[in-house]
Write a protein that holds these residues in place. Structure first.
Motif, PDB file in Angstrom:
ATOM      1  N   ASN A   5       0.974  -1.149   0.152  1.00  0.00           N
ATOM      2  CA  ASN A   5      -0.137   0.035  -0.092  1.00  0.00           C
ATOM      3  C   ASN A   5       0.841   1.162   0.023  1.00  0.00           C
ATOM      4  O   ASN A   5       2.162   1.254   0.381  1.00  0.00           O
ATOM      5  CB  ASN A   5      -1.104   0.123   1.184  1.00  0.00           C
ATOM      6  N   THR A   6       0.262   2.301  -0.499  1.00  0.00           N
ATOM      7  CA  THR A   6       0.972   3.705  -0.266  1.00  0.00           C
ATOM      8  C   THR A   6       0.356   4.496   0.918  1.00  0.00           C
ATOM      9  O   THR A   6      -0.992   4.286   1.000  1.00  0.00           O
ATOM     10  CB  THR A   6       1.123   4.450  -1.644  1.00  0.00           C
ATOM     11  N   VAL A   7       1.054   5.190   1.399  1.00  0.00           N
ATOM     12  CA  VAL A   7       0.720   6.317   2.389  1.00  0.00           C
ATOM     13  C   VAL A   7       1.080   7.502   2.316  1.00  0.00           C
ATOM     14  O   VAL A   7       2.208   7.871   1.736  1.00  0.00           O
ATOM     15  CB  VAL A   7       1.091   5.728   3.987  1.00  0.00           C
ATOM     16  N   GLU A   8       0.064   8.617   2.589  1.00  0.00           N
ATOM     17  CA  GLU A   8       0.418   9.834   2.505  1.00  0.00           C
ATOM     18  C   GLU A   8       0.120  10.497   3.856  1.00  0.00           C
ATOM     19  O   GLU A   8      -0.983  10.279   4.429  1.00  0.00           O
ATOM     20  CB  GLU A   8      -0.249  10.818   1.451  1.00  0.00           C
ATOM     21  N   PHE A   9       0.902  11.324   4.573  1.00  0.00           N
ATOM     22  CA  PHE A   9       0.470  11.965   5.836  1.00  0.00           C
ATOM     23  C   PHE A   9       0.293  13.464   5.231  1.00  0.00           C
ATOM     24  O   PHE A   9       1.087  14.013   4.567  1.00  0.00           O
ATOM     25  CB  PHE A   9       1.690  11.972   6.547  1.00  0.00           C
ATOM     26  N   LEU A  10      -0.690  14.250   6.119  1.00  0.00           N
ATOM     27  CA  LEU A  10      -1.114  15.436   5.587  1.00  0.00           C
ATOM     28  C   LEU A  10      -1.121  16.178   7.015  1.00  0.00           C
ATOM     29  O   LEU A  10      -1.600  15.753   7.869  1.00  0.00           O
ATOM     30  CB  LEU A  10      -2.511  15.302   5.205  1.00  0.00           C
ATOM     31  N   ARG A  11      -0.686  17.388   6.624  1.00  0.00           N
ATOM     32  CA  ARG A  11      -0.174  18.284   7.955  1.00  0.00           C
ATOM     33  C   ARG A  11      -0.854  19.738   7.954  1.00  0.00           C
ATOM     34  O   ARG A  11      -0.297  20.379   6.900  1.00  0.00           O
ATOM     35  CB  ARG A  11       1.300  18.303   8.304  1.00  0.00           C
ATOM     36  N   ARG A  12      -1.724  20.120   8.831  1.00  0.00           N
ATOM     37  CA  ARG A  12      -1.898  21.379   8.732  1.00  0.00           C
ATOM     38  C   ARG A  12      -1.922  21.956  10.125  1.00  0.00           C
ATOM     39  O   ARG A  12      -2.242  21.490  11.094  1.00  0.00           O
ATOM     40  CB  ARG A  12      -3.424  21.834   8.467  1.00  0.00           C
TER      41      ARG A  12
ATOM     42  N   THR B 283      -0.363  -2.654   4.340  1.00  0.00           N
ATOM     43  CA  THR B 283       1.356  -2.837   4.488  1.00  0.00           C
ATOM     44  C   THR B 283       2.100  -1.841   3.712  1.00  0.00           C
ATOM     45  O   THR B 283       2.056  -1.855   2.283  1.00  0.00           O
ATOM     46  CB  THR B 283       1.682  -4.235   4.252  1.00  0.00           C
ATOM     47  N   PHE B 284       2.681  -0.904   4.238  1.00  0.00           N
ATOM     48  CA  PHE B 284       3.800  -0.056   3.633  1.00  0.00           C
ATOM     49  C   PHE B 284       5.317  -0.392   3.671  1.00  0.00           C
ATOM     50  O   PHE B 284       5.509  -0.833   4.663  1.00  0.00           O
ATOM     51  CB  PHE B 284       3.482   1.361   4.291  1.00  0.00           C
ATOM     52  N   PRO B 285       5.963  -0.185   2.453  1.00  0.00           N
ATOM     53  CA  PRO B 285       7.373  -0.340   2.828  1.00  0.00           C
ATOM     54  C   PRO B 285       7.924   0.587   3.649  1.00  0.00           C
ATOM     55  O   PRO B 285       7.277   1.882   3.544  1.00  0.00           O
ATOM     56  CB  PRO B 285       7.887  -0.033   1.049  1.00  0.00           C
TER      57      PRO B 285
ATOM     58  N   ILE C  47      -4.544   6.521   2.394  1.00  0.00           N
ATOM     59  CA  ILE C  47      -3.881   5.285   1.861  1.00  0.00           C
ATOM     60  C   ILE C  47      -4.248   4.925   0.590  1.00  0.00           C
ATOM     61  O   ILE C  47      -5.600   4.957   0.435  1.00  0.00           O
ATOM     62  CB  ILE C  47      -4.381   4.027   2.946  1.00  0.00           C
ATOM     63  N   ASP C  48      -3.432   4.702  -0.308  1.00  0.00           N
ATOM     64  CA  ASP C  48      -3.812   4.477  -1.675  1.00  0.00           C
ATOM     65  C   ASP C  48      -4.600   5.546  -2.124  1.00  0.00           C
ATOM     66  O   ASP C  48      -5.708   5.229  -3.222  1.00  0.00           O
ATOM     67  CB  ASP C  48      -4.527   3.009  -1.881  1.00  0.00           C
TER      68      ASP C  48
END
Length: 195
Positions: free
Chosen positions: A7-14, A148-150, A30-31
């Motif tokens: 899977n791919t993950v992105e974190f978002l921050r504000r 599952t993320f690398p 996620i994805d």
């Protein structure tokens, strides 16, 4: 057996409202899908059983499902990195199971209505599994994940979150695209504001 695609993950921050310059809301995709949207779908059946015996939510079921959780609020970026690498504050960890909060409550107190999961960190991967709502044990483990993320990609995403301009909460309806962020940053630059 077919190998599992990671899977791919992105974190978002504000930055969060208030005087603290480093406090921020941290969301997750996620994805490409907001974690809150995944949770909304996974909790639909549990809520439907409750709505069968009680009042409908005032704004309707869909609005309720999409607004039941909020991104976690972290004191600073180092705090967020520790948390998402499996070292949360005690109030964000479930006694006994070791599961930890990946989403919090919309009231601003994360432990009020958290979405818990087991975070397993190895040398090569980070896995989120066993999603559950501790205040609804009858729902059991939700039908979502495991994800599952690398580990290298996960740590890179965590070190370089999508930084959203301004101060405020993260909403499911926010446009997190790079194009929207570039436009907002350019608008802020032109007006003298800091994104």
């Amino acid at each position: 057996m077919t190998p599992t695609v990671p899977n791919t993950v992105e974190f978002l921050r504000r930055l969060y409202p208030g005087d603290d310059p480093d406090r921020a809301a941290w969301g997750v995709r996620i994805d490409g899908t907001d974690l809150r949207a995944l949770v909304a779908e996974a909790t639909r059946a549990g809520w439907s059983h409750e709505w069968d015996t009680s009042e409908e939510p005032p704004d309707g079921r869909e609005a309720y499902l999409m607004s039941q959780h909020a991104p976690l609020v972290m004191a600073d970026d180092a705090h967020a990195r520790r948390h998402f690498l499996g070292d949360p504050d005690p109030e964000r960890r479930e006694p006994g199971t070791g599961a930890m909060a990946l989403l919090g409550c919309i009231c601003g107190t994360d432990e009020c209505w958290p979405m818990m999961a087991t975070v397993t960190v190895t040398a090569l991967t980070v896995t989120w599994s066993g999603f559950h709502q501790p205040y609804r044990p009858e729902w059991g483990v939700l039908a979502m994940g495991p994800y599952t993320f690398p580990r290298t990609a996960y740590e890179q995403a965590l070190a370089a979150p999508v930084r959203l301009p301004g101060r405020g909460r993260l909403y499911v309806s926010d446009d997190y695209s790079d194009e929207a962020n570039s436009e907002t940053a350019a608008d802020a630059e032109g007006s003298g504001e800091t994104p």
